[in-house]
Scaffold this active site. Structure first.
Site, short mmCIF file in Angstrom:
data_model
loop_
_atom_site.label_atom_id
_atom_site.label_comp_id
_atom_site.label_asym_id
_atom_site.label_seq_id
_atom_site.Cartn_x
_atom_site.Cartn_y
_atom_site.Cartn_z
N GLY A 7 -17.26 11.27 0.05
CA GLY A 7 -17.27 12.66 0.50
C GLY A 7 -18.44 13.01 1.41
CB THR A 8 -22.07 12.23 1.25
OG1 THR A 8 -22.18 12.77 -0.07
CG2 THR A 8 -23.31 12.54 2.05
CG ASN A 56 -19.56 21.29 -5.88
OD1 ASN A 56 -19.35 22.07 -4.97
ND2 ASN A 56 -20.78 20.90 -6.20
CD GLN A 58 -15.44 18.29 -7.64
OE1 GLN A 58 -14.65 18.10 -8.55
NE2 GLN A 58 -16.62 17.70 -7.59
CB SER A 73 -14.84 11.59 -2.66
OG SER A 73 -15.67 10.63 -3.24
CG HIS A 90 -17.16 9.25 -7.08
ND1 HIS A 90 -18.01 9.93 -7.90
CD2 HIS A 90 -17.42 9.67 -5.82
CE1 HIS A 90 -18.77 10.73 -7.16
NE2 HIS A 90 -18.42 10.59 -5.90
CB THR A 99 -16.03 -5.35 7.38
OG1 THR A 99 -16.44 -6.12 8.50
CG2 THR A 99 -14.90 -6.06 6.64
CB CYS A 125 -24.81 16.04 -4.93
SG CYS A 125 -23.33 15.13 -5.30
C1 LIG Z 1 -17.24 19.29 -3.18
C2 LIG Z 1 -17.91 17.98 -2.95
N1 LIG Z 1 -18.07 17.54 -1.70
C3 LIG Z 1 -18.66 16.37 -1.43
C4 LIG Z 1 -19.13 15.55 -2.43
C5 LIG Z 1 -19.78 14.24 -2.11
O1 LIG Z 1 -18.90 13.19 -2.37
P1 LIG Z 1 -19.46 11.70 -2.59
O2 LIG Z 1 -20.16 11.68 -3.90
O3 LIG Z 1 -18.22 10.83 -2.55
O4 LIG Z 1 -20.37 11.41 -1.44
C6 LIG Z 1 -19.00 15.98 -3.77
C7 LIG Z 1 -19.57 15.17 -4.88
O5 LIG Z 1 -20.07 15.68 -5.85
C8 LIG Z 1 -18.37 17.22 -4.04
O6 LIG Z 1 -18.20 17.67 -5.28
#
Ligand SMILES: Cc1ncc(COP(=O)(O)O)c(C=O)c1O
Length: 388
Positions: free
Chosen positions: A71-72, A151, A181, A201, A203, A239, A326
């Site tokens: 996600g980041t 989130n 989310q 994302s 995970h 890759t 995060c």
């Molecule tokens: C709403 C949201 N965006 C982005 C992210 C970041 O995703 P990642 O952990 O895969 O970098 C998160 C992770 O907590 C999230 O909850």
């Protein structure tokens, strides 16, 4: 002691079937998808199937899906990619006050680089102010980035309405949604929401960490962040993380019932949690929209510190969070609670419970009982304030 994991919005445990597929890929499908021989073609075919699977779940074409490291990266790729591609004299970009740091920090960066940044306020449940959005969009607006499911609060934005507002005022403006989310928990159709870009994302849905994808509508101009071998149609070189992508695909397949039976079961669990907490503890506040994502429950207790409560629960094998994983190491920890106007006396005592289908009704009862005991004993340690 049975562990009760209630921090699924931070991350989820990889499903055994996902881990098995990944192991099989690591050992047996190890070719480089760019290689011309059959091992390469086999790996390429496997990731092609996952691309199609994601496209089917977002209602777009498979050529509009690009794999990322999560996600980041996805949020950075879209926001930076749009801004760096435009490079005009006057540019305006719009977001909301309750975004994940992987969006907000990029906006703050650009604010310091002569780009007009507008941060929309939200109401007490965390919905963005649509009138403010309408007034903020002009012909210089190149991007609006909104979190689809928050989130910390679980609040779901009205994406079709937001998309309509944006496109009516400025059809060329890119509409991006951080759907980390929401993906495979809340149904979405990128066409009806008028989206140009979306981030997801792996995970958060029992897939592996370090893998994700973005949807970018055909014809949307984005400058690549990572250059090199030209993978992912030149937009994201490197890759491909084949085991991660295959794991993500398996995680998606396992969630085929998510929008029906699971959603309803989680909703019932969340309601039971709220009812039991309310019956056992006074001085509480439930934050966010009651009709938001059932997977997230944001709760505040007065006269308690959330972090102390978290560690007290941890000692009983119950895992919760005080907010976004995060942002929990950052200085401005409570910007989401501040944005919804939560009273000071509750802000410090906030925890986030986030559910999964692995949680049972018994787990809810055990967790609520533990919270009640912890809150009551922690409150005994707090001196009553004068004039209260
Ligand atoms: C709403 C949201 N965006 C982005 C992210 C970041 O995703 P990642 O952990 O895969 O970098 C998160 C992770 O907590 C999230 O909850």
């Amino acid at each position: 002691m049975k562990e009760i994991y209630l921090d699924n919005a931070a991350t989820t445990r990889v499903a055994p079937q996902v881990a098995q597929k990944m192991l099989d890929t690591l050992v047996n499908n190890y070719g480089n998808p760019s290689s011309l021989h059959r091992l390469g073609i086999r790996a390429e075919q496997a990731i092609k199937e996952v691309r199609q699977l994601i496209a089917d779940n977002l209602c777009c074409q498979s050529q509009e899906i690009y794999f990322t490291s999560g996600g980041t990266e996805g949020n950075n790729m879209i926001i930076q990619g749009v801004v760096e591609n435009k490079k005009r004299n006057r540019m305006r970009i719009i977001t909301s006050a309750i975004e994940h740091p992987s969006v907000l920090d990029v906006f703050t960066f650009y604010q310091n680089h002569q780009i007009e940044v507008i941060v929309l306020g939200v109401d007490t449940q965390g919905h963005i102010d649509q009138d403010q959005l309408k007034a903020a969009i002009n012909e210089d607006t190149i991007l609006v980035s909104i979190i689809g499911v928050n989130n910390e609060l679980g609040t779901i934005q009205d994406l079709p309405a937001i998309g309509k507002i944006i496109k009516t005022v400025n059809p060329k403006c890119v509409f991006h949604v951080d759907f980390v989310q929401g993906f495979m928990k809340i149904p979405i159709n990128v066409q009806t929401c008028l989206l140009d870009a979306l981030t997801l994302s792996g995970h958060k849905i029992f897939g592996p960490k370090g893998v994700g994808a973005v949807y970018i509508k055909k014809g949307t101009d984005i400058k690549p962040l990572i250059r090199g071998g030209g993978q992912e149609s030149n937009l994201r070189s490197g890759t491909e993380n084949v085991p991660g992508i295959i794991g993500l695909g398996e995680a998606i397949r396992l969630r085929k019932d998510a929008f029906g039976d699971e959603f309803e079961a989680i909703r019932i669990l969340r309601t039971a949690f709220i009812n039991e907490v309310a019956a056992k503890i006074d001085g509480i506040k439930i934050n966010g929209d009651p009709n938001g994502s059932p997977y997230v429950l944001n709760l505040s207790f007065n006269r308690v510190r959330g972090e102390v409560l978290l560690h007290s629960l941890e000692s009983k094998g119950i895992f919760v969070s005080t907010g976004s994983a995060c942002s929990s190491h950052k200085k401005e920890k409570q910007y989401v609670l501040k944005a919804i106007g939560l009273a000071e006396e509750y802000k410090e005592g906030t925890i986030r419970i986030s559910f999964s289908q692995e949680i049972t009704k018994d787990d809810v009862e055990t967790a609520v009982e533990a919270i009640a005991q912890a809150v009551n004993s922690l409150r005994l340690l707090v001196k009553p304030r004068k004039n209260r």
